[in-house]
Design a protein around this motif. Structure first.
Motif, PDB file in Angstrom:
ATOM      1  N   PHE A 104      -9.456  21.176  -2.230  1.00 36.16           N
ATOM      2  CA  PHE A 104      -9.055  20.616  -0.927  1.00 36.16           C
ATOM      3  C   PHE A 104      -8.939  21.688   0.150  1.00 36.16           C
ATOM      4  O   PHE A 104      -8.999  21.380   1.350  1.00 36.16           O
ATOM      5  CB  PHE A 104      -7.714  19.882  -1.058  1.00 36.16           C
ATOM      6  N   GLY A 105      -8.757  22.945  -0.271  1.00 33.56           N
ATOM      7  CA  GLY A 105      -8.696  24.023   0.738  1.00 33.56           C
ATOM      8  C   GLY A 105     -10.024  24.234   1.428  1.00 33.56           C
ATOM      9  O   GLY A 105     -10.088  24.778   2.534  1.00 33.56           O
ATOM     10  N   GLN A 106     -11.070  23.842   0.798  1.00 30.10           N
ATOM     11  CA  GLN A 106     -12.385  23.983   1.421  1.00 30.10           C
ATOM     12  C   GLN A 106     -12.600  22.976   2.557  1.00 30.10           C
ATOM     13  O   GLN A 106     -13.380  23.245   3.467  1.00 30.10           O
ATOM     14  CB  GLN A 106     -13.472  23.803   0.349  1.00 30.10           C
ATOM     15  N   ASP A 107     -11.880  21.804   2.501  1.00 31.01           N
ATOM     16  CA  ASP A 107     -12.000  20.800   3.575  1.00 31.01           C
ATOM     17  C   ASP A 107     -10.658  20.088   3.710  1.00 31.01           C
ATOM     18  O   ASP A 107     -10.436  19.023   3.140  1.00 31.01           O
ATOM     19  CB  ASP A 107     -13.114  19.811   3.265  1.00 31.01           C
ATOM     20  N   ALA A 152      -2.542   6.202   0.099  1.00 28.85           N
ATOM     21  CA  ALA A 152      -1.300   5.617   0.633  1.00 28.85           C
ATOM     22  C   ALA A 152      -1.536   4.183   1.078  1.00 28.85           C
ATOM     23  O   ALA A 152      -0.696   3.302   0.848  1.00 28.85           O
ATOM     24  CB  ALA A 152      -0.771   6.461   1.790  1.00 28.85           C
ATOM     25  N   TYR A 153      -2.685   3.909   1.734  1.00 33.66           N
ATOM     26  CA  TYR A 153      -3.003   2.528   2.121  1.00 33.66           C
ATOM     27  C   TYR A 153      -3.098   1.634   0.890  1.00 33.66           C
ATOM     28  O   TYR A 153      -2.590   0.503   0.875  1.00 33.66           O
ATOM     29  CB  TYR A 153      -4.327   2.488   2.879  1.00 33.66           C
ATOM     30  N   GLN A 154      -3.764   2.123  -0.119  1.00 28.95           N
ATOM     31  CA  GLN A 154      -3.969   1.323  -1.341  1.00 28.95           C
ATOM     32  C   GLN A 154      -2.636   1.012  -2.019  1.00 28.95           C
ATOM     33  O   GLN A 154      -2.420  -0.122  -2.474  1.00 28.95           O
ATOM     34  CB  GLN A 154      -4.896   2.073  -2.297  1.00 28.95           C
ATOM     35  N   GLU A 155      -1.739   1.971  -2.106  1.00 25.77           N
ATOM     36  CA  GLU A 155      -0.456   1.746  -2.752  1.00 25.77           C
ATOM     37  C   GLU A 155       0.473   0.894  -1.900  1.00 25.77           C
ATOM     38  O   GLU A 155       1.330   0.189  -2.442  1.00 25.77           O
ATOM     39  CB  GLU A 155       0.217   3.096  -3.062  1.00 25.77           C
ATOM     40  N   SER A 156       0.312   0.931  -0.578  1.00 29.83           N
ATOM     41  CA  SER A 156       1.211   0.169   0.315  1.00 29.83           C
ATOM     42  C   SER A 156       0.821  -1.290   0.395  1.00 29.83           C
ATOM     43  O   SER A 156       1.683  -2.165   0.611  1.00 29.83           O
ATOM     44  CB  SER A 156       1.206   0.792   1.715  1.00 29.83           C
ATOM     45  N   PHE A 200     -10.697  16.379   4.809  1.00 33.61           N
ATOM     46  CA  PHE A 200     -11.086  15.427   3.750  1.00 33.61           C
ATOM     47  C   PHE A 200      -9.911  15.156   2.807  1.00 33.61           C
ATOM     48  O   PHE A 200      -9.697  14.029   2.374  1.00 33.61           O
ATOM     49  CB  PHE A 200     -12.281  15.993   2.980  1.00 33.61           C
ATOM     50  N   TYR A 201      -9.147  16.183   2.508  1.00 33.53           N
ATOM     51  CA  TYR A 201      -7.963  16.012   1.656  1.00 33.53           C
ATOM     52  C   TYR A 201      -6.959  15.083   2.308  1.00 33.53           C
ATOM     53  O   TYR A 201      -6.415  14.184   1.650  1.00 33.53           O
ATOM     54  CB  TYR A 201      -7.335  17.379   1.384  1.00 33.53           C
ATOM     55  N   SER A 202      -6.737  15.256   3.613  1.00 36.55           N
ATOM     56  CA  SER A 202      -5.809  14.383   4.349  1.00 36.55           C
ATOM     57  C   SER A 202      -6.325  12.955   4.380  1.00 36.55           C
ATOM     58  O   SER A 202      -5.559  11.992   4.245  1.00 36.55           O
ATOM     59  CB  SER A 202      -5.620  14.917   5.779  1.00 36.55           C
ATOM     60  N   PHE A 203      -7.650  12.805   4.503  1.00 37.13           N
ATOM     61  CA  PHE A 203      -8.246  11.476   4.531  1.00 37.13           C
ATOM     62  C   PHE A 203      -8.067  10.759   3.186  1.00 37.13           C
ATOM     63  O   PHE A 203      -7.676   9.589   3.132  1.00 37.13           O
ATOM     64  CB  PHE A 203      -9.726  11.621   4.889  1.00 37.13           C
ATOM     65  N   THR A 204      -8.307  11.460   2.098  1.00 39.67           N
ATOM     66  CA  THR A 204      -8.158  10.822   0.771  1.00 39.67           C
ATOM     67  C   THR A 204      -6.714  10.475   0.479  1.00 39.67           C
ATOM     68  O   THR A 204      -6.420   9.447  -0.143  1.00 39.67           O
ATOM     69  CB  THR A 204      -8.707  11.751  -0.319  1.00 39.67           C
ATOM     70  N   ARG A 205      -5.780  11.294   0.950  1.00 40.37           N
ATOM     71  CA  ARG A 205      -4.372  10.989   0.743  1.00 40.37           C
ATOM     72  C   ARG A 205      -3.965   9.758   1.532  1.00 40.37           C
ATOM     73  O   ARG A 205      -3.193   8.923   1.055  1.00 40.37           O
ATOM     74  CB  ARG A 205      -3.494  12.175   1.168  1.00 40.37           C
ATOM     75  N   ASP A 237      -9.385   5.928  13.812  1.00 39.63           N
ATOM     76  CA  ASP A 237     -10.511   6.833  14.026  1.00 39.63           C
ATOM     77  C   ASP A 237     -10.805   7.530  12.707  1.00 39.63           C
ATOM     78  O   ASP A 237      -9.920   8.126  12.095  1.00 39.63           O
ATOM     79  CB  ASP A 237     -10.169   7.853  15.108  1.00 39.63           C
ATOM     80  N   SER A 238     -12.033   7.411  12.262  1.00 37.90           N
ATOM     81  CA  SER A 238     -12.373   8.022  10.981  1.00 37.90           C
ATOM     82  C   SER A 238     -12.262   9.524  11.006  1.00 37.90           C
ATOM     83  O   SER A 238     -12.150  10.166   9.968  1.00 37.90           O
ATOM     84  CB  SER A 238     -13.804   7.628  10.572  1.00 37.90           C
ATOM     85  N   SER A 239     -12.251  10.090  12.206  1.00 39.49           N
ATOM     86  CA  SER A 239     -12.107  11.539  12.296  1.00 39.49           C
ATOM     87  C   SER A 239     -10.658  11.966  12.231  1.00 39.49           C
ATOM     88  O   SER A 239     -10.355  13.142  12.107  1.00 39.49           O
ATOM     89  CB  SER A 239     -12.737  12.064  13.590  1.00 39.49           C
TER      90      SER A 239
END
Length: 299
Positions: free
Chosen positions: A245-248, A260-264, A251-256, A286-288
Motif C-alpha cells: 500500500f505504500g506504493q499507492d 467500510a461501505y460493504q460492512e456498513s 489506492f489503499y485509502s480507496f480499498t479501505r 468522486d472516484s479520485s
C-alpha cells in the motif's frame, strides 16, 4: 528185590539224607554263622560250599546287602523348645554276624526296631542342641553327619552292623502349630503385598504427575512457539501490506473505503446519518477522492 539190594538202597538214601544235611551254601548276598546247640562256633561264614555235622550244627543265614530301616515320625524339641515332627531313615549292613545274631537272634525286624530307637535318641539329642532354623536348613547336613558318626559307633559295638547313612526325609511342625504358623505367614504375606501395592501406587502417581507436568510443559512450549510464529507471520503480513500500500496510498485509502461501505450496508434496512462533507463518502462523490463543498445532507 533181594535183601541185599534193599539194604544198599536204604544205605544210599541214608547217605543222601546225611549229605543233604551236612552240606550247605552261603550265597554272595548272604552272611552266616555256624551254631552248635545254639552256640556260635564259626562266625562270619564266607560265601561258598560248607560242611556241618548233621543234627549237631545249625546254620543261620542273614542278608548281607545294604538294608533300610524306616523310622516312624517322632516329635522332638529344639533348643528354644519348639516342637518338630521329624521323619528319618537309615541304611545299614551286617558286618559282624556273631554279634548281630547274639543281639537280634538273627531277626531283621528286631534289628530295625533297635536301630530305629537309637536313631530317634540321636536325633533327639542333636535337635535339642540346635535352633529350629539350624535344624530345618542351616545345619541340616551337619546334623545328619553327626548322627551317622555317633550311631555307627553304637551299632558296630552293640549290634554288629555298619551304619552307612542316616537321612532326614521330612521335618514338619505339629498340626496344632502348623495352623497358627500358616495364619501368621499368610498375614505377613498380605502385609507385604499391601506394602508393595502402596509402593506401586505411589510410584504410579509419581509417574502420572511427571507425565502430566511434561504434557503441560510441552503444550506451553508449543503454544509459545505457535504464538511466536503467528506473530512473525502477522508482522510479515503487515510489512507486506505496508510495502504494497505504500506504493499507492490513494489506492489503499480507496480499498479501505470500499470495505467500510460493504460492512456498513450489509442489509437493506441499514441507515447511517453523516454530514454531507464527511470523508466517508468522498469516493462515492468522486472516484479520485477529491472533496467538494456539500450542498445538502445526504441520507
Amino acid at each position: 528185590m533181594s535183601g541185599r539190594s534193599m539194604t544198599v538202597s536204604l544205605l544210599a538214601v541214608l547217605v543222601l539224607f546225611i549229605a543233604s544235611n551236612a552240606l550247605f551254601i552261603i550265597k554272595e548276598t548272604e552272611r552266616g554263622v555256624l551254631l552248635r546247640f545254639g552256640q556260635v562256633v564259626t562266625p562270619n561264614l564266607e560265601p561258598g560250599l560248607h560242611v556241618k555235622v548233621p543234627f549237631v550244627n545249625n546254620v543261620r543265614k542273614f542278608d548281607g546287602r545294604v538294608l533300610t530301616v524306616d523310622s516312624t515320625p517322632e516329635r522332638f524339641f529344639t533348643q528354644e523348645q519348639k516342637a518338630l515332627i521329624v521323619d528319618s531313615y537309615a541304611k545299614f549292613r551286617v558286618i559282624d554276624t556273631a554279634k548281630y545274631y547274639t543281639a537280634t537272634n538273627g531277626d531283621e525286624t528286631r534289628a530295625s526296631a533297635l536301630l530305629s530307637q537309637r536313631i530317634n535318641d540321636g536325633l533327639r539329642n542333636q535337635v535339642a542342641a540346635r535352633s529350629i532354623q539350624e535344624v530345618v536348613s542351616g545345619e541340616r547336613d551337619q546334623l545328619m553327619a553327626a548322627i551317622n558318626r555317633e550311631l555307627d559307633v553304637v551299632a558296630r559295638t552293640e549290634l554288629g552292623v555298619e551304619m552307612i547313612d542316616v537321612r532326614v526325609k521330612q521335618i514338619d511342625l505339629p498340626q496344632e502349630v502348623s495352623e497358627s504358623v500358616y495364619r501368621r505367614m499368610n498375614a505377613e504375606r498380605e502385609k507385604e503385598a499391601r506394602e508393595l501395592r502402596a509402593q506401586g501406587q505411589e510410584l504410579a502417581e509419581g509417574i502420572r504427575a511427571a507425565a502430566d507436568r511434561e504434557v503441560t510443559v510441552i503444550e506451553a512450549n508449543a503454544y509459545r512457539d505457535a504464538q511466536e510464529i503467528r506473530g512473525e507471520g502477522d508482522a510479515e503480513a503487515t510489512r507486506i501490506y505496508a510495502d504494497a500500500f505504500g506504493q499507492d496510498p490513494e489506492f489503499y485509502s480507496f480499498t479501505r473505503s470500499l470495505r467500510a461501505y460493504q460492512e456498513s450496508f450489509q442489509s437493506s434496512g441499514d441507515m447511517i446519518l453523516v454530514k454531507p462533507d464527511s470523508e466517508f463518502f468522498r469516493y462515492l462523490k468522486d472516484s479520485s477522492g477529491a472533496l467538494k463543498e456539500p450542498a445538502d445532507a445526504v441520507n
